[in-house]
Write an enzyme that holds these catalytic residues in place. Structure first.
Site, PDB file in Angstrom:
ATOM      1  N   VAL A  62     -13.200  -4.300   2.364  1.00  0.00           N
ATOM      2  CA  VAL A  62     -12.491  -2.959   2.432  1.00  0.00           C
ATOM      3  C   VAL A  62     -11.441  -3.187   3.491  1.00  0.00           C
ATOM      4  CG1 VAL A  62     -12.817  -0.579   2.714  1.00  0.00           C
ATOM      5  CG2 VAL A  62     -14.435  -2.078   1.422  1.00  0.00           C
ATOM      6  N   GLY A  63     -10.334  -2.516   3.287  1.00  0.00           N
ATOM      7  CA  GLY A  63      -9.292  -2.728   4.535  1.00  0.00           C
ATOM      8  C   GLY A  63      -9.259  -1.098   4.974  1.00  0.00           C
ATOM      9  N   THR A  76       0.052   0.989   6.981  1.00  0.00           N
ATOM     10  CA  THR A  76       0.136  -0.016   5.886  1.00  0.00           C
ATOM     11  C   THR A  76       0.479  -1.622   6.715  1.00  0.00           C
ATOM     12  OG1 THR A  76       1.253  -1.079   4.140  1.00  0.00           O
ATOM     13  CG2 THR A  76       2.504   0.460   5.739  1.00  0.00           C
ATOM     14  N   GLY A  77      -0.428  -2.481   6.171  1.00  0.00           N
ATOM     15  CA  GLY A  77      -0.372  -3.847   6.972  1.00  0.00           C
ATOM     16  C   GLY A  77      -1.749  -4.481   6.901  1.00  0.00           C
ATOM     17  N   MET A  78      -1.802  -5.582   7.556  1.00  0.00           N
ATOM     18  CA  MET A  78      -3.128  -6.179   7.550  1.00  0.00           C
ATOM     19  C   MET A  78      -4.386  -5.413   8.121  1.00  0.00           C
ATOM     20  SD  MET A  78      -4.343  -8.712   6.253  1.00  0.00           S
ATOM     21  CE  MET A  78      -3.069  -9.452   5.512  1.00  0.00           C
ATOM     22  N   GLY A  79      -5.051  -5.064   6.902  1.00  0.00           N
ATOM     23  CA  GLY A  79      -5.950  -3.982   7.473  1.00  0.00           C
ATOM     24  C   GLY A  79      -7.183  -4.222   8.340  1.00  0.00           C
ATOM     25  N   THR A 122       0.819  -1.152   0.001  1.00  0.00           N
ATOM     26  CA  THR A 122       0.132  -0.138   0.048  1.00  0.00           C
ATOM     27  C   THR A 122       0.863   1.183   0.074  1.00  0.00           C
ATOM     28  OG1 THR A 122      -1.885  -0.931   1.102  1.00  0.00           O
ATOM     29  CG2 THR A 122      -1.423   1.384   1.720  1.00  0.00           C
TER      30      THR A 122
END
Ligand code: ASP
Length: 313
Positions: free
Chosen positions: A207-208, A229-232, A178
């Protein structure tokens, strides 16, 4: 005399293994980050506002195939690109966000248009695209976003039954990718922007955090601007961006303490891998990550350019 201004960007966090990165790939990424951060900085130098600066920087990153946003976006389970983006301007806490768009070349400019020209703050799917075309965005075919590399990654995820970017044979699968930017302008305004294709093999209109104000993006004047940024899913559960801002607002924590408490504390405790970029009202920049790396760059108050990839740099 000019007032302080500075900018930072990221191109995603995750497990970026130096052993699997070729010199050419490394160079291309460094140069894409440098171009983007310099473009945003020029806006600030010429007296432009922080919102314009972060949108310009992120637009550059969306136009690079190296990141998971715009033309480098990952594919959904149905082999489509669906992108999310959001912006926040710290002056009056103005926001604009969009999710699940499929035919918009630069989703970050659409999020900006929602902020500037819509009575609403968050638009999704077909409705967001309808608004986009009214605002003069052109229809972009899915082919523009499609790359063989992303298709192969999707097949690999499907075989493993995963939706997340993990444990794949592809070197950069755990590099979330991202993009985002935060900036302080000469008028003292803070702004943040984040844009993404989400996670490979996502389903059901997932959706994140990148589209969610307070989770992936947050900015308030006299305090801080943040892009994550990362696992939403983990970032949404912990409203990471607004939590950092709240720590600074109510506990008077320094920017590094607030960011690291969340990223290395609560977030890590629930297995949330990733990172963030932050800038405060004095123009101090902080990068925080609990992953092996995060593509990132900044131009500080003295005009020094810095580009980094790994956590230990
Ligand atoms: N945060 C993004 C999402 O969950 C992924 C990423 O950072 O690359 O959609």
């Amino acid at each position: 005399m000019t007032k302080p201004f500075a900018i930072a960007i990221h191109g995603g966090a995750g497990t970026i293994l130096s052993s699997q990165m070729t010199e050419t790939h490394h160079q291309q990424i460094v140069s894409a980050l440098e171009t983007a951060v310099c473009a945003g900085y020029q806006v600030l130098k010429q007296g432009g506002d922080a919102l314009e600066a972060v949108v310009v920087a992120v637009t550059h990153l969306e136009n690079s195939p190296h990141f998971n946003a715009g033309c480098g976006s990952v594919l959904t389970h149905k082999e489509m690109v669906e992108m999310d983006a959001s912006v926040m301007f710290g002056d009056q806490k103005q926001v604009g966000a969009i999710a699940g768009v499929r035919h918009i070349k630069n989703p970050i400019t659409l999020a900006r248009d929602v902020l500037k020209h819509s009575q609403h703050v968050f638009l999704v799917g077909d409705g967001a695209e309808e608004f986009a075309f009214e605002q003069g965005h052109t229809y972009t075919e899915q082919d523009y976003f499609f790359t063989d590399r992303r298709y192969e990654q999707l097949q690999s995820m499907k075989e493993k039954g995963l939706f997340a970017l993990s444990e794949s044979s592809y070197p950069d699968d755990k590099k979330f990718g991202t993009v985002g930017s935060v900036a302080l302008d000469q008028s003292g305004n803070l702004a943040a922007a984040t844009s993404t294709g989400g996670v490979t093999n996502k389903k059901y209109g997932r959706v994140g955090d990148s589209a969610v104000i307070g989770a992936g993006t947050f900015a308030e004047n006299n305090n801080v601007a943040i892009s994550t940024t990362g696992m939403g899913e983990a970032f949404i559960r912990h409203t990471v961006a607004s939590d950092v801002a709240a720590r600074m607002r109510y506990l008077n924590e320094e920017i590094n303490v607030a960011c690291d408490s969340v990223i290395h504390g609560e977030l890590k405790n629930i297995g949330g891998e990733g990172g963030l970029i932050a800038i405060n009202d004095k123009g101090e920049i902080h990068f925080s990550m609990n992953s092996l790396g995060m593509y990132r760059a900044s131009i500080d108050l003295d005009g020094n350019v810095s580009v980094k990839i790994y956590a230990d740099e």
